[in-house]
Write a protein that holds these residues in place. Structure first.
Motif, PDB file in Angstrom:
ATOM      1  N   SER A 209       0.822  -1.209   0.000  1.00 36.49           N
ATOM      2  CA  SER A 209       0.000   0.000   0.000  1.00 36.49           C
ATOM      3  C   SER A 209       0.859   1.263   0.000  1.00 36.49           C
ATOM      4  CB  SER A 209      -0.928   0.001   1.212  1.00 36.49           C
ATOM      5  OG  SER A 209      -0.176   0.024   2.421  1.00 36.49           O
ATOM      6  N   SER A 210       2.008   1.221   0.649  1.00 39.80           N
ATOM      7  CA  SER A 210       2.919   2.366   0.622  1.00 39.80           C
ATOM      8  C   SER A 210       3.467   2.582  -0.781  1.00 39.80           C
ATOM      9  CB  SER A 210       4.065   2.142   1.610  1.00 39.80           C
ATOM     10  OG  SER A 210       3.576   2.036   2.932  1.00 39.80           O
TER      11      SER A 210
ATOM     12  N   GLY B  91       0.740   4.088  -2.770  1.00 40.91           N
ATOM     13  CA  GLY B  91       0.552   5.488  -2.406  1.00 40.91           C
ATOM     14  C   GLY B  91       1.615   6.390  -3.001  1.00 40.91           C
TER      15      GLY B  91
ATOM     16  N   ALA C 204       0.780   6.812  -6.673  1.00 40.35           N
ATOM     17  CA  ALA C 204      -0.414   7.615  -6.944  1.00 40.35           C
ATOM     18  C   ALA C 204      -0.331   9.033  -6.419  1.00 40.35           C
ATOM     19  CB  ALA C 204      -1.640   6.935  -6.330  1.00 40.35           C
ATOM     20  N   GLN C 205       0.688   9.340  -5.631  1.00 39.83           N
ATOM     21  CA  GLN C 205       0.767  10.676  -5.032  1.00 39.83           C
ATOM     22  C   GLN C 205       0.904  11.790  -6.068  1.00 39.83           C
ATOM     23  OE1 GLN C 205       3.639  10.885  -1.921  1.00 39.83           O
ATOM     24  NE2 GLN C 205       2.777  12.737  -1.030  1.00 39.83           N
TER      25      GLN C 205
ATOM     26  N   ILE D 224      -2.557  12.397  -7.516  1.00 40.58           N
ATOM     27  CA  ILE D 224      -3.468  13.028  -6.562  1.00 40.58           C
ATOM     28  C   ILE D 224      -3.158  14.516  -6.419  1.00 40.58           C
ATOM     29  CG2 ILE D 224      -4.206  13.048  -4.150  1.00 40.58           C
ATOM     30  CD1 ILE D 224      -3.718  10.029  -4.099  1.00 40.58           C
TER      31      ILE D 224
ATOM     32  N   LEU E 153      -5.338  16.265   1.497  1.00 38.05           N
ATOM     33  CA  LEU E 153      -5.041  15.078   0.701  1.00 38.05           C
ATOM     34  C   LEU E 153      -3.600  14.632   0.884  1.00 38.05           C
ATOM     35  CD1 LEU E 153      -6.914  15.830  -2.655  1.00 38.05           C
ATOM     36  CD2 LEU E 153      -7.482  14.080  -0.971  1.00 38.05           C
ATOM     37  N   CYS E 154      -2.675  15.579   0.895  1.00 39.34           N
ATOM     38  CA  CYS E 154      -1.272  15.221   1.098  1.00 39.34           C
ATOM     39  C   CYS E 154      -1.039  14.630   2.489  1.00 39.34           C
ATOM     40  CB  CYS E 154      -0.383  16.449   0.894  1.00 39.34           C
ATOM     41  SG  CYS E 154      -0.321  17.033  -0.805  1.00 39.34           S
TER      42      CYS E 154
ATOM     43  N   VAL F 220      -3.284  12.929   4.344  1.00 45.25           N
ATOM     44  CA  VAL F 220      -3.861  11.577   4.397  1.00 45.25           C
ATOM     45  C   VAL F 220      -2.990  10.581   3.644  1.00 45.25           C
ATOM     46  CG1 VAL F 220      -5.836  10.178   3.716  1.00 45.25           C
ATOM     47  CG2 VAL F 220      -6.201  12.426   4.740  1.00 45.25           C
ATOM     48  N   VAL F 221      -2.593  10.977   2.442  1.00 47.45           N
ATOM     49  CA  VAL F 221      -1.752  10.072   1.640  1.00 47.45           C
ATOM     50  C   VAL F 221      -0.401   9.852   2.306  1.00 47.45           C
ATOM     51  CG1 VAL F 221      -0.600   9.790  -0.578  1.00 47.45           C
ATOM     52  CG2 VAL F 221      -2.929  10.673  -0.494  1.00 47.45           C
TER      53      VAL F 221
ATOM     54  N   THR G 155       1.098   6.343   3.703  1.00 58.18           N
ATOM     55  CA  THR G 155       2.258   5.928   2.922  1.00 58.18           C
ATOM     56  C   THR G 155       3.501   5.772   3.781  1.00 58.18           C
ATOM     57  OG1 THR G 155       1.356   7.059   0.991  1.00 58.18           O
ATOM     58  CG2 THR G 155       3.689   6.490   0.922  1.00 58.18           C
TER      59      THR G 155
END
Length: 215
Positions: free
Chosen positions: A75-76, A79, A82-83, A86, A102-103, A105-106, A110
């Motif tokens: 998942s990291s 992330g 996808a960063q 996003i 958003l930054c 949360v991601v 991450t």
């Protein structure tokens, strides 16, 4: 007559060459067989050394910890991939607060989550092997990248803290470890590692009167 002599000479030469060829091939086969015996002996010695170690402990949460860490690392990675997308989509909206949220949360999922998970699980001992010849224990833990890390220690290298920390049962060579007594193959192994087989010291303190008398 000359042809007969040539045939005899050629037959004589062939008779000399063939034994030499066979002798050389026999030497090669002997060398190969000796090399095979040595390699098999070395392999057998390594296998015997591994078999001499007795597994005395196994952590039952090992499969669950590996699965959770695999999910966390994957998942990291997702992330991180996808960063940029996003952030690009968030900048099109034009809201600074939304971009920061958003930054955050991601970034939390991450970076922070895998680190917290590693801080909790890095002390968990998955296996302990015992070598009866050297009286050495080999504790196995899992690092951040899911690789096995082994620590060799002896019973005298273990320190049991008076106030155990979070997920800490003992400290071996300065490294805190977490083990459970019920998962040992025999309770004596746990008692030996924790030092419970040593004589107890019931001396709670020294009185001041005794100090005055000795002085």
């Amino acid at each position: 007559m000359i042809r007969i002599c040539q045939r005899n000479a050629s037959l004589h030469i062939k008779g000399l060459i063939k034994p030499a060829i066979f002798e050389g091939s026999s030497i090669k086969s002997a060398i190969i067989s000796v090399h095979g015996i040595n390699s098999s002996r070395n392999f057998a010695s390594k296998v015997n050394q591994e078999n001499e170690l007795e597994r005395i402990y196994y952590g039952p949460l090992t499969p669950q910890i590996k699965a959770v860490k695999i999910f966390s690392v994957s998942s990291s990675a997702a992330g991180l991939a996808a960063q940029p997308i996003i952030i690009r989509e968030a900048t099109t909206i034009g809201s600074t607060s939304l971009l920061v949220a958003l930054c955050s949360v991601v970034g939390f999922f991450t970076f922070v989550t895998p680190l917290l998970l590693h801080l909790i699980t890095k002390k968990y001992v998955t296996e302990i092997h015992y070598d009866p010849k050297t009286l050495t224990y080999k504790a196995t833990t899992i690092n951040f990248f899911l690789a096995s890390v082994q620590l060799d220690f002896k019973a005298e290298d273990v320190v049991v803290p008076d106030i155990p920390g979070m997920f800490t049962t003992m400290v071996a060579k300065g490294k805190p470890l977490f083990i459970e007594a019920r998962h040992f193959t025999h309770p004596l192994y746990y008692a030996k590692i924790m030092g419970y087989d040593k004589p107890l010291d019931f001396k709670l303190g020294v009185n001041k009167d005794d100090d005055d008398k000795t002085s």
